[in-house]
Design an enzyme around this catalytic site. Structure first.
Site, PDB file in Angstrom:
ATOM      1  N   ILE A  16       0.849  -0.606  -0.082  1.00 19.12           N
ATOM      2  CA  ILE A  16       0.242  -0.072  -0.052  1.00 19.12           C
ATOM      3  C   ILE A  16       1.052   1.746  -0.360  1.00 19.12           C
ATOM      4  O   ILE A  16       0.460   1.866  -0.682  1.00 19.12           O
ATOM      5  CB  ILE A  16      -1.098  -0.216   1.163  1.00 19.12           C
ATOM      6  CG1 ILE A  16      -1.593  -1.558   0.542  1.00 19.12           C
ATOM      7  CG2 ILE A  16      -2.134   1.642   1.490  1.00 19.12           C
ATOM      8  CD1 ILE A  16      -2.687  -1.227   2.419  1.00 19.12           C
ATOM      9  N   GLY A  30      13.093  -5.242  -1.316  1.00 16.42           N
ATOM     10  CA  GLY A  30      14.037  -5.739  -2.395  1.00 16.42           C
ATOM     11  C   GLY A  30      14.264  -3.970  -2.473  1.00 16.42           C
ATOM     12  O   GLY A  30      12.848  -3.643  -2.251  1.00 16.42           O
ATOM     13  N   LEU A  58       2.248   3.192   7.921  1.00 16.42           N
ATOM     14  CA  LEU A  58       1.940   1.974   7.598  1.00 16.42           C
ATOM     15  C   LEU A  58       2.384   0.741   7.752  1.00 16.42           C
ATOM     16  O   LEU A  58       3.021  -0.616   7.528  1.00 16.42           O
ATOM     17  CB  LEU A  58       2.234   2.262   5.587  1.00 16.42           C
ATOM     18  CG  LEU A  58       1.084   3.347   5.223  1.00 16.42           C
ATOM     19  CD1 LEU A  58       2.212   4.345   4.202  1.00 16.42           C
ATOM     20  CD2 LEU A  58       0.493   2.806   3.567  1.00 16.42           C
ATOM     21  N   TYR A 103      -1.826  -9.769  15.371  1.00 15.12           N
ATOM     22  CA  TYR A 103      -1.589  -8.702  13.894  1.00 15.12           C
ATOM     23  C   TYR A 103      -2.282  -7.971  14.430  1.00 15.12           C
ATOM     24  O   TYR A 103      -2.714  -6.556  14.716  1.00 15.12           O
ATOM     25  CB  TYR A 103      -2.012  -9.208  13.052  1.00 15.12           C
ATOM     26  CG  TYR A 103      -2.100  -7.521  12.006  1.00 15.12           C
ATOM     27  CD1 TYR A 103      -0.760  -7.240  11.370  1.00 15.12           C
ATOM     28  CD2 TYR A 103      -2.623  -7.680  11.328  1.00 15.12           C
ATOM     29  CE1 TYR A 103      -1.431  -5.819  10.720  1.00 15.12           C
ATOM     30  CE2 TYR A 103      -3.399  -6.858  10.024  1.00 15.12           C
ATOM     31  CZ  TYR A 103      -2.334  -5.783  10.504  1.00 15.12           C
ATOM     32  OH  TYR A 103      -2.235  -4.900   9.127  1.00 15.12           O
ATOM     33  N   LYS A 136      -2.618  -3.930  16.007  1.00 17.11           N
ATOM     34  CA  LYS A 136      -3.489  -2.833  15.963  1.00 17.11           C
ATOM     35  C   LYS A 136      -4.409  -1.799  16.428  1.00 17.11           C
ATOM     36  O   LYS A 136      -4.242  -0.690  16.608  1.00 17.11           O
ATOM     37  CB  LYS A 136      -4.439  -3.226  14.459  1.00 17.11           C
ATOM     38  CG  LYS A 136      -2.749  -3.663  12.754  1.00 17.11           C
ATOM     39  CD  LYS A 136      -2.478  -2.340  12.766  1.00 17.11           C
ATOM     40  CE  LYS A 136      -1.488  -2.768  11.281  1.00 17.11           C
ATOM     41  NZ  LYS A 136      -0.299  -1.422  10.589  1.00 17.11           N
TER      42      LYS A 136
END
Length: 341
Positions: free
Chosen positions: A14, A39, A80, A159, A163
């Site tokens: 994103i 990368g 992000l 997760y 958040k």
């Protein structure tokens, strides 16, 4: 003077798409800060670096000293950075907690000493993963429902827990430390280059491997899928609209479909003629999830444009080309769900 924008985790799926959008649609100075685990040869990133308004900062932001590489007076900061993916929650839940918590805390402490004007923290619909199943809240679901984790010890929810911490942390630090803040909760954002630990890349890999019969993991569960260009526009609208200050917004679509709908549509793309067979799903997955985006429509003017079937075709084509090219992915792809977790 050009607006200065920082994207922490800006080389992710994103983040890099937001960077591209801002480069094309705005005359800003953009800084992408990341550990570049994917990368630096990504075609999107290489293209962005031809623009002299885009700069990179590489570092491990779980280390607070890395924040010394940043400037202190950004107009906007998109936060992000995080580790995501259902496979990751089941395989490395301890690392999900360590990395995401460190990123959140270090960023908040840096903001406390900076003169940043506004921050957008990217969250997830996983924060209320258990609310609908446990309490029968309505679907499509608005932002003001309680956040619920049904099994706090289950790795699937690590997760979501981080958040939730981030939502609370950024909203409360912003009130005390002099910067504006908004939260966006994403709902199944997808598109080319989204990674390899998500349902749509999994489908591409499995269809190309000629899986027969094709197992429909979680066939009767529902989700709403939001194409990346819509998610990016919604995110930028939330950042740049003062009506979003202190608010939480769902970014997604209200097109609720079953996982079986998704799989069979993917099968049409790949010309699959074989048998489908129902199968269990990942442990901890919820039965239904679909956002009510009325608030984002009303306050931000957010309106998704890409139908999920159209977005799915574009995404599957990208993964088909990738897998057939023989290129090596930066993370492991599909593995059968472990039902004993």
């Amino acid at each position: 003077m050009k607006k200065k924008v920082l994207l922490l985790g800006g080389a992710g799926f994103i983040g890099l798409n937001i960077s591209r959008y801002l480069t094309e649609e705005r005359d800003y100075r953009i800084t992408i800060a990341d550990n570049f685990s994917r990368g630096k040869k990504d075609e999107y990133l290489v293209e962005l670096l031809t623009n002299d308004r885009v700069s990179l900062i590489e570092g491990d932001f779980t280390n607070p000293d890395t924040y010394n590489l940043l400037e202190s007076d950004y107009d906007e900061v998109y936060m992000l950075a995080s580790v995501v993916g259902v496979n990751n929650t089941l395989e490395i839940p301890h690392e999900i907690i360590r990395i995401n918590t460190a990123l959140i805390y270090n960023t908040l402490e840096w903001l406390k000493k900076s003169s940043v004007k506004k921050v957008l923290f990217t969250s997830t619909s996983e924060c209320y993963a258990g609310t609908i199943d446990a309490f029968g809240y309505k679907v499509p679901t608005p932002e003001d429902i309680p956040l619920t984790i049904q099994d706090i010890g289950h790795p699937r929810f690590t997760y979501a827990v981080t958040k939730m911490l981030g939502e609370s942390g950024f909203l409360n630090y912003s009130r005390k430390c002099g910067f504006e803040c908004t939260i966006v909760r994403y709902h199944n954002v997808f598109g080319p280059r989204m990674g390899f630990k998500h349902v749509i890349p999994h489908l591409a890999q499995r269809f190309l491997a000629n899986e027969t019969p094709f197992l429909l993991y979680g066939h009767d569960q529902t989700r709403s899928f939001c194409y990346i260009t819509d998610a990016v526009e919604g995110t930028v609208l939330a950042m740049e609209n003062s009506r979003s200050n202190g608010e939480i917004f769902h970014i997604g679509t209200m097109d609720e479909i079953t996982i079986e709908d998704l799989i069979r549509e993917a099968g049409l793309f790949f010309g699959y003629k074989g048998e489908y067979q129902s199968a269990p799903t990942y442990p901890g997955s919820v039965a239904r999830r679909c956002p009510d985006i009325t608030k984002a429509r009303t306050l931000l003017g957010f309106e998704p444009k890409v139908n999920w079937k159209d977005g799915l075709q574009q995404t599957l084509q990208w993964y088909k080309t990738f897998f057939e090219s023989g290129k090596e992915s930066f993370e492991k792809a599909f593995e059968k769900p472990k039902m004993n977790v």
